[in-house]
Design a protein around this motif. Structure first.
Motif, PDB file in Angstrom:
ATOM      1  N   VAL A 127       0.835  -1.207   0.000  1.00  0.00           N
ATOM      2  CA  VAL A 127       0.000   0.000   0.000  1.00  0.00           C
ATOM      3  C   VAL A 127       0.868   1.256   0.000  1.00  0.00           C
ATOM      4  O   VAL A 127       0.607   2.223  -0.736  1.00  0.00           O
ATOM      5  CB  VAL A 127      -0.947  -0.001   1.211  1.00  0.00           C
ATOM      6  N   THR A 128       1.908   1.258   0.839  1.00  0.00           N
ATOM      7  CA  THR A 128       2.794   2.419   0.901  1.00  0.00           C
ATOM      8  C   THR A 128       3.478   2.662  -0.435  1.00  0.00           C
ATOM      9  O   THR A 128       3.570   3.801  -0.918  1.00  0.00           O
ATOM     10  CB  THR A 128       3.858   2.220   1.992  1.00  0.00           C
ATOM     11  N   ALA A 129       3.969   1.590  -1.060  1.00  0.00           N
ATOM     12  CA  ALA A 129       4.624   1.731  -2.364  1.00  0.00           C
ATOM     13  C   ALA A 129       3.651   2.232  -3.423  1.00  0.00           C
ATOM     14  O   ALA A 129       3.985   3.121  -4.223  1.00  0.00           O
ATOM     15  CB  ALA A 129       5.223   0.392  -2.782  1.00  0.00           C
ATOM     16  N   ALA A 130       2.430   1.679  -3.435  1.00  0.00           N
ATOM     17  CA  ALA A 130       1.434   2.098  -4.426  1.00  0.00           C
ATOM     18  C   ALA A 130       1.053   3.557  -4.241  1.00  0.00           C
ATOM     19  O   ALA A 130       0.912   4.313  -5.212  1.00  0.00           O
ATOM     20  CB  ALA A 130       0.198   1.208  -4.327  1.00  0.00           C
ATOM     21  N   PHE A 346      -7.472   5.897   1.937  1.00  0.00           N
ATOM     22  CA  PHE A 346      -8.774   5.739   2.575  1.00  0.00           C
ATOM     23  C   PHE A 346      -9.277   4.305   2.441  1.00  0.00           C
ATOM     24  O   PHE A 346      -9.842   3.732   3.388  1.00  0.00           O
ATOM     25  CB  PHE A 346      -9.760   6.717   1.945  1.00  0.00           C
ATOM     26  N   ASP A 347      -9.081   3.722   1.266  1.00  0.00           N
ATOM     27  CA  ASP A 347      -9.482   2.332   1.049  1.00  0.00           C
ATOM     28  C   ASP A 347      -8.685   1.388   1.938  1.00  0.00           C
ATOM     29  O   ASP A 347      -9.220   0.408   2.475  1.00  0.00           O
ATOM     30  CB  ASP A 347      -9.281   1.970  -0.419  1.00  0.00           C
ATOM     31  N   ALA A 348      -7.387   1.663   2.095  1.00  0.00           N
ATOM     32  CA  ALA A 348      -6.538   0.806   2.924  1.00  0.00           C
ATOM     33  C   ALA A 348      -6.951   0.863   4.387  1.00  0.00           C
ATOM     34  O   ALA A 348      -6.839  -0.136   5.110  1.00  0.00           O
ATOM     35  CB  ALA A 348      -5.077   1.231   2.774  1.00  0.00           C
ATOM     36  N   GLN A 349      -7.441   2.009   4.849  1.00  0.00           N
ATOM     37  CA  GLN A 349      -7.878   2.110   6.241  1.00  0.00           C
ATOM     38  C   GLN A 349      -9.045   1.185   6.535  1.00  0.00           C
ATOM     39  O   GLN A 349      -9.169   0.670   7.651  1.00  0.00           O
ATOM     40  CB  GLN A 349      -8.272   3.555   6.556  1.00  0.00           C
ATOM     41  N   HIS A 350      -9.910   0.986   5.553  1.00  0.00           N
ATOM     42  CA  HIS A 350     -11.040   0.078   5.752  1.00  0.00           C
ATOM     43  C   HIS A 350     -10.658  -1.380   5.520  1.00  0.00           C
ATOM     44  O   HIS A 350     -11.137  -2.275   6.210  1.00  0.00           O
ATOM     45  CB  HIS A 350     -12.182   0.464   4.808  1.00  0.00           C
ATOM     46  N   ALA A 351      -9.796  -1.607   4.548  1.00  0.00           N
ATOM     47  CA  ALA A 351      -9.436  -2.983   4.204  1.00  0.00           C
ATOM     48  C   ALA A 351      -8.498  -3.595   5.225  1.00  0.00           C
ATOM     49  O   ALA A 351      -8.587  -4.786   5.534  1.00  0.00           O
ATOM     50  CB  ALA A 351      -8.806  -3.034   2.821  1.00  0.00           C
ATOM     51  N   PHE A 352      -7.571  -2.797   5.773  1.00  0.00           N
ATOM     52  CA  PHE A 352      -6.562  -3.292   6.707  1.00  0.00           C
ATOM     53  C   PHE A 352      -6.632  -2.480   7.996  1.00  0.00           C
ATOM     54  O   PHE A 352      -5.691  -1.758   8.348  1.00  0.00           O
ATOM     55  CB  PHE A 352      -5.166  -3.208   6.084  1.00  0.00           C
ATOM     56  N   THR A 357      -1.963   1.016  10.455  1.00  0.00           N
ATOM     57  CA  THR A 357      -2.505   1.586   9.227  1.00  0.00           C
ATOM     58  C   THR A 357      -2.878   3.040   9.416  1.00  0.00           C
ATOM     59  O   THR A 357      -2.576   3.899   8.580  1.00  0.00           O
ATOM     60  CB  THR A 357      -3.734   0.784   8.757  1.00  0.00           C
ATOM     61  N   HIS A 358      -3.557   3.354  10.532  1.00  0.00           N
ATOM     62  CA  HIS A 358      -3.959   4.737  10.786  1.00  0.00           C
ATOM     63  C   HIS A 358      -2.738   5.630  10.993  1.00  0.00           C
ATOM     64  O   HIS A 358      -2.720   6.782  10.533  1.00  0.00           O
ATOM     65  CB  HIS A 358      -4.874   4.800  12.000  1.00  0.00           C
ATOM     66  N   ASN A 359      -1.722   5.126  11.660  1.00  0.00           N
ATOM     67  CA  ASN A 359      -0.496   5.904  11.821  1.00  0.00           C
ATOM     68  C   ASN A 359       0.148   6.193  10.472  1.00  0.00           C
ATOM     69  O   ASN A 359       0.593   7.317  10.201  1.00  0.00           O
ATOM     70  CB  ASN A 359       0.499   5.139  12.709  1.00  0.00           C
ATOM     71  N   LEU A 360       0.209   5.161   9.630  1.00  0.00           N
ATOM     72  CA  LEU A 360       0.833   5.309   8.327  1.00  0.00           C
ATOM     73  C   LEU A 360       0.070   6.301   7.456  1.00  0.00           C
ATOM     74  O   LEU A 360       0.673   7.177   6.818  1.00  0.00           O
ATOM     75  CB  LEU A 360       0.903   3.950   7.639  1.00  0.00           C
TER      76      LEU A 360
END
Length: 390
Positions: A127-130, A346-352, A357-360
């Motif tokens: 996710v970070t790379a994308a 935003f999508d990553a916060q719900h998926a993971f 995740t929230h910190n990132l």
């Protein structure tokens, strides 16, 4: 507070913000995006508590609409004429920019995330790379409204659009490598069970939407159909533990290349693009965490690595024969992130769903704001002065 009052408050703020930002002559959206993140943080659980975690879960259809709208708009841009312009030399330029950023951030994230604890270490690295590889397609034009973009600027926009395809592919891979986490509000996706269902559901929806658009529709009908289409696609994607952003992107790609109403659909999507973008900022701000020394350090590291990758990619594009003639500082034009990167967060916060995740995501938001607010100061050579334009 009731869900109705919360929803009304958020929508009211997004609409008022839209008129304040885009209704005033000479208004600069990039200077006001921070304000909407702060509004979201004010409504969040750390301050007023209007948009707490429970309410955010209940508002998931609205969240799916926001991210799905971004995905649909991007998918509609990938029409066949654009795909035919992606020649091998041009794709080399895309790989020099996007590929370098993806590899750098994936390697660094894989090295650092396991130190933070168990959870979605591999998925968050992807996710970070994308997210870091995404660049705003229209940032340069928005920076200088009324100016005709140069050939270099047009090439940068095409590189950003094509590079986002690689980013979305890496983001999709994050769903296949997620480790189960007890704090997750959605199950991890598995190739054996969910992928066939996602593909079959998307194919059925594309056929259904094509039938809807087979007859000429009024503007009001199109807006209603497109809105319902995005919500339905996002809901089915969430049911199969997949990304609403990706599902609507796939739908937009096939609709854009199979229906004669592509331009009309895209115009309908653009109508609500800006207010939904402001709504995305508010919802992102509501899930941000309080500032800390570690958070600021993470944001600074993200910004430093991304600046190095983008500047390095721009320099390599200028050195190699890629059918794209640009100055060595062309990488500065790819610094801004735009709505697609924020929708990925935003999508990553719900998926993971995980504290890491929230910190990132909060760190990425801080780095994105710093990059966007300062990026246009370095673009003078990429955009000609108004008086020099023919």
């Amino acid at each position: 507070m009731s869900l109705f009052i919360t929803l009304s408050t958020v929508l009211f703020l997004a609409l008022i913000g839209y008129h304040l930002v885009y209704g005033s002559p000479g208004g600069r959206f990039h200077l006001s995006g921070a304000a909407f993140l702060l509004v979201g943080y004010l409504l969040g659980p750390d301050l007023l508590g209007i948009l707490d975690e429970k309410t955010a879960t209940e508002l998931y259809p609205l969240s799916g609409l926001v991210t799905g709208w971004v995905g649909l708009m991007y998918g509609l841009q990938l029409d066949l004429p654009f795909m035919k312009r992606l020649t091998p030399p041009f794709m080399l330029a895309v790989f020099l920019d996007t590929g370098m950023t993806l590899l750098l951030f994936f390697a660094m994230s894989q090295a650092l995330f396991p130190l933070l604890g168990s959870g979605y270490s591999l998925s968050l690295a992807l996710v970070t790379a994308a997210t870091a590889a995404c660049s705003s397609q229209a940032a340069l034009v928005m920076a200088s409204p009324g100016l005709k973009p140069t050939r270099a600027v047009t090439a940068l926009m095409r590189i950003a659009t094509a590079g986002s395809l690689l980013s979305l592919g890496v983001f999709a891979a994050a769903f296949f490598f997620s480790a189960p986490n007890p704090s997750s509000d959605r199950l991890s996706m598995t190739i054996q069970t969910d992928l066939p269902m996602v593909l079959m559901s998307t194919a059925v929806l594309v056929v259904l939407y094509t039938l809807f658009f087979s007859e000429r529709r009024s503007r009001e009908e199109l807006i209603l159909i497109v809105t319902g289409m995005v919500v339905l696609t996002s809901g089915l994607a969430a049911t199969h533990h997949f990304s609403p952003l990706l599902a609507n992107g796939i739908t937009g790609f096939f609709l854009g290349n199979t229906t004669r109403y592509r331009d009309r659909i895209l115009s309908m999507v653009i109508i609500l693009e800006k207010p939904l973008y402001l709504l995305l900022l508010i919802l992102l701000g509501a899930r941000a965490i309080p500032f800390s020394q570690g958070l600021l350090l993470t944001a600074a590291l993200y910004l430093l690595l991304r600046t190095m990758a983008k500047l390095g990619g721009g320099c390599l594009i200028s050195l190699f024969h890629t059918d794209v003639t640009m100055p060595r500082n062309a990488g500065t034009g790819l610094m801004e992130q735009g709505g697609l990167a924020l929708a990925l967060c935003f999508d990553a916060q719900h998926a993971f769903a995980d504290p890491i995740t929230h910190n990132l995501v909060t760190a990425i938001l801080l780095a994105t704001l710093a990059s966007d607010l300062t990026g246009r100061l370095t673009w003078g050579e990429l955009i000609p002065k108004r008086e020099n334009m023919p």
